[in-house]
Design a protein around this motif. Structure first.
Motif, short mmCIF file in Angstrom:
data_model
loop_
_atom_site.label_atom_id
_atom_site.label_comp_id
_atom_site.label_asym_id
_atom_site.label_seq_id
_atom_site.Cartn_x
_atom_site.Cartn_y
_atom_site.Cartn_z
N ALA A 141 93.57 41.73 36.19
CA ALA A 141 92.93 40.61 36.90
C ALA A 141 93.98 39.77 37.62
O ALA A 141 93.78 39.34 38.77
N LEU A 142 95.11 39.54 36.95
CA LEU A 142 96.18 38.77 37.57
C LEU A 142 96.76 39.50 38.77
O LEU A 142 97.01 38.89 39.83
N ALA A 143 96.97 40.82 38.64
CA ALA A 143 97.51 41.60 39.75
C ALA A 143 96.58 41.56 40.95
O ALA A 143 97.02 41.41 42.10
N SER A 144 95.28 41.70 40.72
CA SER A 144 94.30 41.65 41.80
C SER A 144 94.30 40.29 42.47
O SER A 144 94.23 40.18 43.70
N SER A 145 94.38 39.22 41.66
CA SER A 145 94.36 37.87 42.21
C SER A 145 95.59 37.60 43.07
O SER A 145 95.48 37.03 44.16
N THR A 198 89.21 41.08 40.43
CA THR A 198 89.65 39.99 39.56
C THR A 198 88.56 39.61 38.57
O THR A 198 88.81 39.47 37.36
N SER A 199 87.34 39.48 39.04
CA SER A 199 86.22 39.13 38.16
C SER A 199 85.91 40.26 37.18
O SER A 199 85.66 40.01 35.99
N GLY A 216 88.86 40.66 34.64
CA GLY A 216 88.96 39.44 33.84
C GLY A 216 87.83 39.31 32.84
O GLY A 216 88.03 38.91 31.69
N GLY A 217 86.61 39.63 33.26
CA GLY A 217 85.46 39.54 32.35
C GLY A 217 85.59 40.48 31.17
O GLY A 217 85.32 40.09 30.02
N LEU A 218 86.01 41.73 31.42
CA LEU A 218 86.17 42.67 30.33
C LEU A 218 87.33 42.28 29.42
O LEU A 218 87.28 42.52 28.20
N ALA A 219 88.37 41.65 29.97
CA ALA A 219 89.48 41.17 29.15
C ALA A 219 89.00 40.15 28.14
O ALA A 219 89.36 40.20 26.95
N VAL A 220 88.17 39.22 28.57
CA VAL A 220 87.67 38.16 27.67
C VAL A 220 86.84 38.78 26.53
O VAL A 220 87.02 38.43 25.36
N VAL A 221 85.95 39.70 26.86
CA VAL A 221 85.08 40.31 25.84
C VAL A 221 85.90 41.03 24.78
O VAL A 221 85.68 40.86 23.57
N THR A 222 86.85 41.83 25.18
CA THR A 222 87.63 42.62 24.22
C THR A 222 88.54 41.74 23.37
O THR A 222 88.71 41.97 22.17
N ILE A 223 89.12 40.72 23.96
CA ILE A 223 90.01 39.83 23.20
C ILE A 223 89.22 39.06 22.15
O ILE A 223 89.69 38.90 21.01
N VAL A 224 88.04 38.59 22.50
CA VAL A 224 87.21 37.86 21.52
C VAL A 224 86.85 38.75 20.34
O VAL A 224 86.93 38.33 19.17
N PHE A 225 86.45 40.00 20.61
CA PHE A 225 86.10 40.89 19.50
C PHE A 225 87.33 41.23 18.66
O PHE A 225 87.23 41.36 17.44
N ALA A 226 88.48 41.37 19.28
CA ALA A 226 89.71 41.67 18.54
C ALA A 226 90.03 40.55 17.55
O ALA A 226 90.40 40.81 16.40
N ILE A 227 89.86 39.32 17.98
CA ILE A 227 90.12 38.19 17.08
C ILE A 227 89.14 38.20 15.91
O ILE A 227 89.51 37.98 14.75
N ALA A 228 87.86 38.50 16.20
CA ALA A 228 86.86 38.58 15.13
C ALA A 228 87.21 39.68 14.13
O ALA A 228 87.02 39.52 12.92
N LEU A 229 87.74 40.80 14.63
CA LEU A 229 88.07 41.91 13.74
C LEU A 229 89.24 41.56 12.82
O LEU A 229 89.29 42.02 11.68
N TYR A 230 90.17 40.75 13.29
CA TYR A 230 91.25 40.30 12.41
C TYR A 230 90.68 39.58 11.18
O TYR A 230 91.12 39.80 10.05
N PHE A 231 89.69 38.73 11.40
CA PHE A 231 89.09 37.99 10.29
C PHE A 231 88.26 38.90 9.39
O PHE A 231 88.10 38.63 8.20
N LEU A 232 87.73 39.99 9.95
CA LEU A 232 86.90 40.91 9.17
C LEU A 232 87.73 41.94 8.40
O LEU A 232 87.21 42.63 7.52
N SER A 233 89.00 42.03 8.67
CA SER A 233 89.87 43.05 8.08
C SER A 233 89.86 43.08 6.55
O SER A 233 89.82 44.17 5.96
#
Length: 493
Positions: free
Chosen positions: A378-382, A456-457, A460-477
Motif C-alpha cells: 500500500a505504501l509503495a502504491s501510494s 493503495t486501498s 491497505g485494507g487486507l493489511a488491516v484485516v490480517t494484522i488484527v487477526f494475528a494479534i487476536a491469535l497471539y492472545f488465543l495461543s
C-alpha cells in the motif's frame, strides 16, 4: 523396526531416512513444473495477441481459482490415499495426469488450454497432500527431527520453484507461451522418474491405505458420492444462473463457494466421526484457529501469481541499471529467500526446543508478517502515484512474506501430521491444503468486487484485516497449546 527409527549403520540423508531424499527430489521437480506454469499463467490469460485475452480482474480471478482448485482437489487425493490405493500410487497417478495437463497447454487452442489447466489442477490435487504425508510417515510421532525434516523438504520445494520462473520466463520471452509450458511438462516427467527409481527407499510407506474401504462401506460411499455430485450440479447451476450463462466467471464463483463449504464439511466430519478419539477431537478443535490463520496468510501469500504479478507487469519499473527484468523474476525472490533461510530456521527450532514460541505464536507471527507485507505494498502504491514503483518494493515484500512463510508453513505441515487423527492422516493433510484453497477463493471474489479500486486501498485494507487477526491469535495461543498438548507434542512449543 518401527517407522522413523534409524540405526547407526543405516545410510541417511543429512541424518534423516533416505526416503526423505526421494520425496525431496520428487517434490523439487513437481514444484518446478507447478511454479513454472503459475509464473506465466496470468500473463497468458490476459495476453490479447498470444493468449486468451481475458480482462485483468477476471484473469486474476481465474488464476486464483485455479490455485484454489489445486488445493480443493487435494481432498480427493487424500481420500484415494486413505481409502482406496494408498499414498504411493496416488502420487504416481497424479503425476501422470499433471504431465498430460502440461502437454495440453503446449497446444495453441483455447479448448486445450482450459483442459490443461483442469488436468494440472486434478493431478496436483492427487499428488500434493500425499507427498507431504509420506514425509511425516518417515518418523515416529514424537521424533524431534520432524520439524527439521519438513524444513529440508520445504527447501526442495523452493529449489524447484526458484529456478522455474527464470527458465519459463526466458522461454516465454524468446519462444512463446506454449514452448514455456512444455518446460513444465519436462519438469514433471523428471519428478515421476525420480519417484519410481526411489521406491525402495520408502520401505513400503504409503503402499497400503490406512483406512481401506470395506464391502460394508460401499452403500455409504455411493450415497456420499451421489450427494457430492448433486451438490456440484446445484452449485454450478446456481452460479451459471446468477451470471446469466456459461463462462469463466460462473466457474470461478462456483469453485469459490465449494472452497468455502469444503473445510466446514471436513471439520464437521472430523469432530463427529466415531473413528476420532476424544483426545484427537481436542486436537482438531485446537487446529481450527490455526486453519483460519493459514487461510488468511495464504490469501495474501498466493497473490504472488495474481495482484503482485499485475503490479510487477504494469506498475513497476522493469529496467534496473540498464538491465531489463521480466515480471516472472519477482516470483523467484521468495524461493531464493527460503533456500537461504530455511536451514537457519530449522536449526533455530531444534536449538530452542521447549523454550521456543508456541505453535499459535508462530502462526500469529507468520500472519502478522503477511499483513505487514501488504502494508508495504500500500505504501509503495501510494508513493508511486501515477508513476512506476521501484522494483525494490516488491523485493522487500517478498522477503517479508518469506519470513512469515517460515514461521507458518513448514511448522503447519509438521503440526498437521502430529494433530491428525490416526484414521484420517492423508485427509488431514488435505484439510491443511484447503486453507490456501479458501484463501485464494477469497482473493478470486475480492479482485472482482474491488475492480476499479486503487492498489493503495486494496492492499491497505487486507493489511488491516490480517494484522488484527494475528494479534487476536497471539492472545488465543495459550488455549491452543492446552488443547493440542495431550501427549507432550513438541509442536505445541
Amino acid at each position: 523396526m518401527s517407522q522413523g527409527v534409524q540405526t547407526g549403520s543405516e545410510k541417511t540423508f543429512f541424518g534423516h531416512p533416505r526416503g526423505l531424499a526421494t520425496l525431496f527430489t520428487t517434490e523439487l521437480w513437481e514444484r518446478f513444473s507447478y511454479y513454472g506454469m503459475r509464473a506465466i499463467l496470468l500473463l497468458y490469460l490476459t495476453d490479447k495477441a498470444h493468449g486468451l485475452g481475458l480482462g485483468q480482474s477476471l484473469g486474476e480471478a481465474v488464476v486464483s481459482i485455479y490455485g484454489a482448485s489445486v488445493y480443493l482437489l487435494s481432498v480427493l487425493g487424500g481420500w484415494f490415499a486413505d481409502r482406496v490405493i494408498g499414498a504411493r500410487k496416488t502420487v504416481l497417478y497424479g503425476g501422470a495426469i499433471i504431465v498430460a495437463g502440461h502437454l495440453s497447454l503446449t497446444l495453441p487452442a483455447d479448448a486445450t488450454a482450459y483442459l490443461g489447466i483442469a488436468l494440472v489442477a486434478l493431478g496436483t490435487g492427487l499428488l500434493k497432500p500425499n507427498v507431504s504425508t509420506m514425509v511425516g510417515n518417515l518418523y515416529e510421532r514424537e521424533d524431534p527431527r520432524r520439524d527439521s525434516a519438513f524444513s529440508i523438504f520445504y527447501m526442495g520445494i523452493n529449489i524447484g520453484s526458484f529456478s522455474a520462473p527464470f527458465v519459463v520466463g526466458f522461454l516465454r520471452e524468446h519462444f512463446g507461451f506454449h514452448v514455456a509450458f512444455g518446460a513444465a511438462a519436462v519438469g514433471m516427467t523428471l519428478a515421476l522418474v525420480s519417484y519410481v527409481l526411489g521406491r525402495r527407499t520408502l520401505e513400503g510407506r504409503g503402499d497400503t491405505p490406512p483406512n481401506p474401504l470395506t464391502p460394508e462401506d460401499r452403500p455409504t460411499m455411493i450415497r456420499v458420492s451421489l450427494a457430492v455430485v448433486v451438490l456440484l450440479v446445484a452449485v454450478f447451476s446456481w452460479s451459471a444462473w446468477r451470471s446469466g450463462g456459461i463462462g469463466p466467471k460462473p466457474v470461478v464463483d462456483a469453485i469459490s463457494y465449494l472452497c468455502f463449504l469444503a473445510p466446514i464439511a471436513y471439520f464437521t466430519m472430523l469432530l463427529r466421526s466415531p473413528l476420532v478419539t476424544p483426545v484427537e477431537r481436542q486436537r482438531v478443535r485446537a487446529y481450527i484457529p490455526l486453519f483460519i490463520a493459514a487461510m488468511l496468510f495464504f490469501m495474501v501469500f498466493e497473490q504472488a501469481a495474481t495482484t503482485l504479478t499485475s503490479f510487477a507487469a504494469n506498475r513497476t519499473e522493469l529496467s534496473v541499471f540498464g538491465i531489463t527484468i521480466t515480471p516472472e523474476f519477482f516470483q523467484s525472490i521468495n524461493p531464493f529467500s527460503i533456500i537461504l533461510l530455511a536451514p537457519v530456521f530449522a536449526v533455530i527450532w531444534i536449538k530452542l526446543g521447549d523454550r521456543g514460541p508456541a505453535i499459535g505464536q508462530k502462526f500469529a507471527t507468520g500472519l502478522l508478517l503477511a499483513g505487514i507485507s501488504f502494508g508495504v505494498m500500500a505504501l509503495a502504491s501510494s508513493i508511486a502515484g501515477e508513476g512506476l514503483a521501484s522494483p525494490l518494493w516488491l523485493v522487500l515484500v517478498y522477503v517479508i512474506q518469506t519470513l512469515g512463510e517460515l514461521f507458518l508453513s513448514p511448522v503447519g505441515l509438521a503440526a498437521t501430521t502430529v494433530l491428525a487423527p490416526r484414521a484420517f492422516t492423508s485427509q488431514m493433510m488435505a484439510l491443511w491444503f484447503l486453507a490456501p484453497a479458501a484463501g485464494q477463493a477469497i482473493t478470486a471474489q475480492l479482485v472482482q468486487a474491488t475492480e476499479g479500486a486503487s492498489d493503495t486501498s486494496y492492499f491497505g485494507g487486507l493489511a488491516v484485516v490480517t494484522i488484527v487477526f494475528a494479534i487476536a491469535l497471539y492472545f488465543l495461543s495459550p488455549w491452543i497449546r492446552r488443547h493440542a498438548d495431550q501427549r507432550g507434542s513438541s509442536f505445541t512449543h
